[in-house]
Design an enzyme around this catalytic site. Structure first.
Site, PDB file in Angstrom:
ATOM      1  N   ASP A 118      34.269  32.718  18.951  1.00  0.00           N
ATOM      2  CA  ASP A 118      33.050  32.545  18.161  1.00  0.00           C
ATOM      3  C   ASP A 118      32.005  33.559  18.610  1.00  0.00           C
ATOM      4  OD1 ASP A 118      31.841  31.144  16.028  1.00  0.00           O
ATOM      5  OD2 ASP A 118      30.551  30.102  17.437  1.00  0.00           O
ATOM      6  N   HIS A 125      18.980  34.343  13.923  1.00  0.00           N
ATOM      7  CA  HIS A 125      19.333  33.193  14.773  1.00  0.00           C
ATOM      8  C   HIS A 125      19.078  33.506  16.244  1.00  0.00           C
ATOM      9  CE1 HIS A 125      21.519  29.782  16.394  1.00  0.00           C
ATOM     10  NE2 HIS A 125      22.350  30.586  17.033  1.00  0.00           N
ATOM     11  N   GLU A 192      26.354  24.282  13.221  1.00  0.00           N
ATOM     12  CA  GLU A 192      26.077  25.703  13.037  1.00  0.00           C
ATOM     13  C   GLU A 192      26.840  26.156  11.805  1.00  0.00           C
ATOM     14  OE1 GLU A 192      26.798  28.012  16.553  1.00  0.00           O
ATOM     15  OE2 GLU A 192      25.086  27.128  17.616  1.00  0.00           O
ATOM     16  N   GLU A 194      28.583  28.654   9.684  1.00  0.00           N
ATOM     17  CA  GLU A 194      29.233  29.923   9.993  1.00  0.00           C
ATOM     18  C   GLU A 194      30.297  30.261   8.955  1.00  0.00           C
ATOM     19  OE1 GLU A 194      30.548  30.515  13.963  1.00  0.00           O
ATOM     20  OE2 GLU A 194      29.003  29.226  14.857  1.00  0.00           O
ATOM     21  N   ASP A 226      30.499  25.044  13.406  1.00  0.00           N
ATOM     22  CA  ASP A 226      30.640  25.044  14.868  1.00  0.00           C
ATOM     23  C   ASP A 226      29.759  23.938  15.434  1.00  0.00           C
ATOM     24  OD1 ASP A 226      31.131  25.765  17.505  1.00  0.00           O
ATOM     25  OD2 ASP A 226      29.559  27.286  17.524  1.00  0.00           O
ATOM     26  N   ARG A 230      23.914  20.165  22.002  1.00  0.00           N
ATOM     27  CA  ARG A 230      22.923  21.040  22.632  1.00  0.00           C
ATOM     28  C   ARG A 230      22.545  20.596  24.043  1.00  0.00           C
ATOM     29  NH1 ARG A 230      23.558  25.517  19.696  1.00  0.00           N
ATOM     30  NH2 ARG A 230      23.040  25.214  17.495  1.00  0.00           N
ATOM     31  N   GLN A 233      25.470  21.495  26.291  1.00  0.00           N
ATOM     32  CA  GLN A 233      25.499  22.958  26.382  1.00  0.00           C
ATOM     33  C   GLN A 233      24.406  23.481  27.305  1.00  0.00           C
ATOM     34  OE1 GLN A 233      24.927  24.829  22.573  1.00  0.00           O
ATOM     35  NE2 GLN A 233      25.151  26.903  23.369  1.00  0.00           N
ATOM     36  N   LYS A 246      30.795  22.796  23.050  1.00  0.00           N
ATOM     37  CA  LYS A 246      31.317  23.379  21.814  1.00  0.00           C
ATOM     38  C   LYS A 246      32.762  22.978  21.519  1.00  0.00           C
ATOM     39  CE  LYS A 246      27.980  26.508  20.751  1.00  0.00           C
ATOM     40  NZ  LYS A 246      27.398  26.733  19.415  1.00  0.00           N
ATOM     41  N   THR A 250      35.623  21.930  15.832  1.00  0.00           N
ATOM     42  CA  THR A 250      35.184  23.006  14.944  1.00  0.00           C
ATOM     43  C   THR A 250      35.827  22.739  13.595  1.00  0.00           C
ATOM     44  OG1 THR A 250      35.099  24.606  16.770  1.00  0.00           O
ATOM     45  CG2 THR A 250      35.149  25.491  14.523  1.00  0.00           C
ATOM     46  N   GLU A 355      17.214  25.293  15.112  1.00  0.00           N
ATOM     47  CA  GLU A 355      16.177  26.155  14.531  1.00  0.00           C
ATOM     48  C   GLU A 355      15.341  25.422  13.483  1.00  0.00           C
ATOM     49  OE1 GLU A 355      18.031  30.279  13.635  1.00  0.00           O
ATOM     50  OE2 GLU A 355      19.684  28.831  13.764  1.00  0.00           O
TER      51      GLU A 355
END
Length: 407
Positions: A118, A125, A192, A194, A226, A230, A233, A246, A250, A355
């Site tokens: 990834d 971003h 996420e 993607e 993804d 958080r 992580q 992560k 997925t 975000e």
């Protein structure tokens, strides 16, 4: 009635023809390669045998991997044959009974995933993340960001097809004010938005793949979510990067759109602001552009919260492939690599809740309540389209996943 006369502008018309793997209910439940046409799926293997195609052994499979490995010439030949099967009236009687309503089939992971990588290719971003976590830094980008596509290796065994439930992951987490880490379910579960690229033809170990050979190796693309914990992580990623935050899931689409269906969507990437080393340099004006104009939509519980534009991605899929192999790492059939979160320049175009809520500071107002991060029961759906021939849209298969409580 089989959909030979599709509604005008159907995004899954004969100009698209994405590939997947499906099974029928009951005793005839073997997995088989299918091609989507409108709201139906064609049994590609049985159609090939019915019409005496030399590609029948390649399509009468339970995975796309044999087709992926066959190479670009075969990909194009098979696509031309499929187009003829669903457009030439003389073929329609032979395949009419091989078209099944999507509502009657089960869709599966369309290919066997080899390695999974990834990336982190959106400047918007990366700048947003830098401003959130390093607000006092002189530059929100890390010093290497404009010189190479940053990425990490993920866990291929937890790549799942759209519709698979996502169990809220557990792990260690530690807030800055906590005296010690605690263990438990993530409380900052994120998505996420993607795009994933699917490798067909492998490469030899020790021989990098050149920028111009992207289309010789990559078969097609799909939407990819993804999922990201958080809080897990944030505690684990220094100094080696993402791991348990992560690797739990997925999600990818059940449909792989071949690159040949996206010729009209090719665009130049954003202007390069830093000189690039030769193996990444895509400044040749005579070369065909390697960016793609894909319009993505992110919905939570049916409510659209973001529309990230893929055309803004700084690093292209061709550059990512070149960088991924420049050290001599080899490709395998079924390799999957994600673009990284797709985010545009405006608030409405951000591809993650991190975000969109600015790390929880600004909750989203949804019809069913406020959200900073995902709650159990939330359903996240990614959908997208691209420009096709004559102004018709090319639909990308959606990616849906529902969050379920940690057991």
């Amino acid at each position: 009635m089989p959909p030979f006369d599709l509604p005008e502008g159907d995004p899954f018309g004969t100009h698209n023809l994405p590939y997947g793997v499906f099974s029928l209910p009951g005793s005839d439940s073997a997995r088989r390669v299918g091609v989507r046409l409108g709201d139906h799926v064609l049994d590609a293997g049985k159609a090939a045998y019915a019409l005496g195609s030399p590609y029948a052994p390649l399509l009468a499979q339970d995975s796309l991997n044999p087709l992926l490995a066959a190479g670009r010439t075969t990909w194009s030949d098979v696509r031309r044959a499929l187009t003829a099967w669903v457009t030439v009236p003389a073929h329609q009687e032979a395949i009419a009974d091989l078209l099944h309503p999507l509502s009657s089939v089960t869709l599966h992971l369309p290919f066997e995933v080899a390695d999974y990588v990834d990336f982190y290719a959106s400047e918007n971003h990366a700048r947003n993340v830098g401003q959130i976590f390093r607000p006092d830094a002189a530059d929100s980008l890390t010093p290497n960001w404009k010189h190479l596509p940053i990425g990490y290796h993920g866990r291929s065994g937890t790549v799942v097809v759209s519709g698979t439930e996502v169990v809220r992951p557990s792990g260690q987490r530690k807030a800055p004010t906590d005296p010690a880490p605690v263990f438990g379910p993530s409380v900052r579960l994120d998505i996420e938005a993607e795009v994933g690229f699917v490798v067909g033809v492998p490469s030899q170990m020790g021989k990098p793949v050149a920028l111009g050979d992207f289309r010789e190796h990559v078969f097609g693309l799909c939407l990819l979510n993804d999922w990201s914990a958080r809080d897990i992580q944030a505690w684990e990623y220094v100094p080696l990067g993402p791991f348990l935050g992560k690797s739990f899931a997925t999600s990818v689409s059940a449909w792989i759109t071949p690159l040949d269906a996206l010729e009209e969507a090719r665009v130049a990437p954003p202007e390069r602001t830093h000189p690039l080393l030769p193996y990444l340099d895509d400044s040749d004006p005579s070369a065909e552009p390697d960016g793609y104009d894909l319009r993505i939509s992110v919905a939570i519980n049916g409510h659209v919260v973001s529309e990230p534009p893929f055309s803004t991605m700084y690093w292209t899929a061709a550059q990512q492939l070149a960088h991924m192999t420049v050290n001599g790492a080899s490709l395998r059939t079924g390799d999957l690599y994600g673009s990284g979160t797709v985010s545009g320049p405006t608030e409405r175009e951000r591809g993650s809740l991190l975000e969109l809520t600015w790390n929880g500071r600004d909750p989203l107002e949804l019809p069913d309540g406020k959200r900073t991060f995902l709650e159990d029961g939330d359903v996240v759906t990614l959908s997208a389209w691209a420009a096709g021939p004559g102004g018709v849209r090319v639909g990308l298969g959606e990616v849906t996943g529902q969050v379920v409580a940690s057991s």
